[in-house]
Enzyme design. Structure first.
Site: not given
Ligand code: BDR
Ligand code: CA
Length: 306
Positions: A11, A40, A125, A164-165
């Site tokens: 992303d 993101n 990712t 986050f992910n």
């Molecule tokens: C992850 O969250 C996103 O903002 C970054 O790309 C990374 O994959 C880090 O927490």
């Molecule tokens: Ca990412």
């Protein structure tokens, strides 16, 4: 040397873009394609960004397929505070000249996995939405290995409890960790220990290196302001680096469950570090990183791109 076929599900995102460049620069892997997901930024922007990075680095032969435009169940949330309005703020990258392939990312992944002569490693990712859909829609198309950036044993970045992910799409993450696939979790516990500092930025050279330096000037401002970090964690590139050289990240086999129930701990990766339950291990969890080794590899490979 035999190369590992990989698929990158991302992303972009500053660190996704750098992870992509690291994969492109590395002879240990063969990039079979790139898939994108909302995370993101919106799907439209993350897809455009993947293509922009490939076009900028001259890798127009690598196909991009767009995937899920929102999490399985949750509201969409974008990280514009970290990655800017475009998702890749900083450098003046031209808009994409080409389009993603017509095929949906989930079908694209399935086809690439099935048709590869050698077993495929999938590197997600971003939020795990595409992968959860792949498991549901194409149960026969199983990658040999998943090396994902996400989660944390003991910290969070989007909330105090979650990374986050995983937080974005916890239901998708729960399906991935319950899938029985060989899953490696590269989380904040390792990525926060390998910061790309100003001194590292100063060593970036060449056209691509300069572009990455501009990405990091924007991305670094956020990490300085919010975390007081002296540099930026290049989270997603650590997952790629672990595939290139498994010695860079030390892992432990542990059970990981995803909290999809509570509001307070939504998306927490509950890692049974001290084996306090009888739950079977379902993941290799990153616990230590050779940060100098990772950062040196990253600089060397980025500078090798024209
Ligand atoms: C992850 O969250 C996103 O903002 C970054 O790309 C990374 O994959 C880090 O927490
Ligand atoms: Ca990412």
């Amino acid at each position: 040397m035999s190369t590992t076929p990989i698929l990158l599900d991302c992303d972009p995102g500053h660190d996704d873009a750098i992870a992509l460049l690291l994969a492109l620069a590395s002879p240990e892997v063969e990039l079979l394609g790139v898939t994108t997901v909302a995370g993101n930024q919106t799907l439209e922007k993350t897809t455009a960004n993947a293509i922009r990075v490939l076009e900028f680095s001259g890798h127009t032969d690598v196909q991009v397929a767009a995937g899920a435009d929102r999490p399985l169940l949750r509201e969409q949330y974008v990280a514009a505070d970290v990655h800017g309005d475009t998702g890749l703020d900083g450098p003046d990258l031209p808009p994409p000249r080409s389009q993603p392939v017509a095929q949906h990312a989930v079908d694209f992944l399935a086809e690439r996995i099935r048709s590869s002569v050698r077993p495929v490693t999938l590197i997600p990712t971003g939020p795990l939405t595409n992968l959860a859909l792949l498991l549901a829609l194409h149960p026969d198309a199983r990658p040999e290995r998943i090396v994902l950036m996400g989660g944390a044993i003991a910290e969070g970045n989007v909330t105090p409890a979650a990374e986050f992910n995983i937080w974005c799409d916890p239901e998708a993450a729960a399906r991935v960790f319950a899938s029985g696939l060989d899953v490696t979790m590269v989380g904040l516990d390792v990525t926060h220990k390998a910061l790309f500092t100003q001194a590292h930025v100063g060593r970036l050279a060449g056209r691509v290196g300069e572009m990455v330096a501009e990405l990091l000037r924007f991305y670094g401002t956020f990490h300085r302001k919010v975390y007081g970090f002296e540099g930026s964690p290049i989270h997603d590139a650590v997952a790629v680096a672990h595939v290139l050289d498994s010695g860079l990240v030390e892992t432990l086999e542990r059970n990981v469950e995803i909290d999809t129930e509570s509001e307070l701990c939504r998306g927490r990766t509950v890692v049974d570090l001290w084996r306090r339950t009888t739950r079977e291990p379902n993941a290799h969890v990153g616990v230590e990183i050779d940060s100098d080794g990772f950062l040196e590899l990253l600089i060397e490979r980025l500078n090798s791109l024209e």
